[in-house]
Design an enzyme around this catalytic site. Structure first.
Site, PDB file in Angstrom:
ATOM      1  N   ASP A   3      -3.962  41.182 -58.944  1.00 39.43           N
ATOM      2  CA  ASP A   3      -2.798  41.314 -59.818  1.00 39.43           C
ATOM      3  C   ASP A   3      -3.263  41.820 -61.181  1.00 39.43           C
ATOM      4  O   ASP A   3      -4.268  41.363 -61.729  1.00 39.43           O
ATOM      5  CB  ASP A   3      -2.096  39.961 -59.945  1.00 39.43           C
ATOM      6  N   ASN A  25       8.520  35.939 -54.836  1.00 35.47           N
ATOM      7  CA  ASN A  25       9.792  35.924 -55.546  1.00 35.47           C
ATOM      8  C   ASN A  25      10.757  36.854 -54.820  1.00 35.47           C
ATOM      9  O   ASN A  25      10.394  37.979 -54.458  1.00 35.47           O
ATOM     10  CB  ASN A  25       9.594  36.388 -56.991  1.00 35.47           C
ATOM     11  N   GLY A  83      12.625  36.176 -60.357  1.00 38.98           N
ATOM     12  CA  GLY A  83      11.459  36.703 -61.059  1.00 38.98           C
ATOM     13  C   GLY A  83      10.798  37.891 -60.389  1.00 38.98           C
ATOM     14  O   GLY A  83       9.733  38.326 -60.827  1.00 38.98           O
ATOM     15  N   GLN A  84      11.420  38.418 -59.316  1.00 42.72           N
ATOM     16  CA  GLN A  84      10.811  39.588 -58.672  1.00 42.72           C
ATOM     17  C   GLN A  84      10.967  40.802 -59.578  1.00 42.72           C
ATOM     18  O   GLN A  84      12.078  41.112 -60.029  1.00 42.72           O
ATOM     19  CB  GLN A  84      11.462  39.864 -57.308  1.00 42.72           C
ATOM     20  N   SER A  85       9.853  41.467 -59.862  1.00 42.39           N
ATOM     21  CA  SER A  85       9.894  42.655 -60.730  1.00 42.39           C
ATOM     22  C   SER A  85       9.477  43.918 -59.989  1.00 42.39           C
ATOM     23  O   SER A  85       9.795  45.024 -60.435  1.00 42.39           O
ATOM     24  CB  SER A  85       9.000  42.451 -61.961  1.00 42.39           C
ATOM     25  N   HIS A 117       5.655  41.181 -51.671  1.00 39.35           N
ATOM     26  CA  HIS A 117       4.282  40.790 -51.996  1.00 39.35           C
ATOM     27  C   HIS A 117       4.201  39.279 -52.083  1.00 39.35           C
ATOM     28  O   HIS A 117       5.112  38.626 -52.590  1.00 39.35           O
ATOM     29  CB  HIS A 117       3.796  41.429 -53.306  1.00 39.35           C
ATOM     30  N   HIS A 147       2.013  36.380 -53.763  1.00 44.24           N
ATOM     31  CA  HIS A 147       1.018  36.021 -54.763  1.00 44.24           C
ATOM     32  C   HIS A 147       0.123  34.941 -54.148  1.00 44.24           C
ATOM     33  O   HIS A 147       0.616  33.937 -53.639  1.00 44.24           O
ATOM     34  CB  HIS A 147       1.682  35.415 -56.002  1.00 44.24           C
TER      35      HIS A 147
END
Ligand code: DGP
Length: 116
Positions: free
Chosen positions: A34, A89, A95-97, A102, A104
């Site tokens: 990340d 997320n 909070g998914q951007s 994916h 984490h």
């Protein structure tokens, strides 16, 4: 859904068009560090195929999920993590951007609960 979204950041990382520090890859999965780590070990496990989020998985994706979790298990073992957290997320509200599925994988420090 096409295998690739031309506007997707993680599709570009998977294709090697944007540099990343890849720690594991196979035919189905890429795991890379990340860029904004929240723990001493913080990697992202993504499918090579574009899937926007966990909400877009289908009953046909069992093998893909097994491959993703197998890759994370292997990375955690290689790093020597005894405990770690896996999180994904789903949607901007959570909070998914980046809208390419994916997971984490975070480890190397104590984790608190619940996440913010
Ligand atoms: P999320 O907020 O759950 O969608 O997580 C997206 C993660 O992606 C966030 O922790 C930061 C990471 N990230 C964003 N852009 C890049 C990038 O260009 N390279 C890498 N390696 N990670 C990125």
């Amino acid at each position: 859904m096409a295998d690739r979204d031309p506007d997707c950041l993680f599709c570009k990382i998977v294709a090697g068009e944007i540099p990343s520090e890849i720690v594991f890859s196979n035919d189905h999965v890429v795991v890379f560090r990340d860029a904004n780590p929240k723990a001493p070990t913080h990697v992202l496990a993504v499918p090579r195929r574009h899937v926007a989020s966990a909400a877009d998985l289908t009953d046909a994706d069992g093998d893909l999920l097994a491959a993703l979790f197998g890759a994370m298990r292997r990375v955690a073992a290689d790093v020597g993590l005894r405990g770690y957290r896996i999180a994904t997320n789903v949607g901007a509200e959570a909070g998914q951007s980046v809208f390419h599925l994916h997971f984490h994988l975070l480890g190397g420090r104590p984790m608190s609960w619940p996440p913010g």
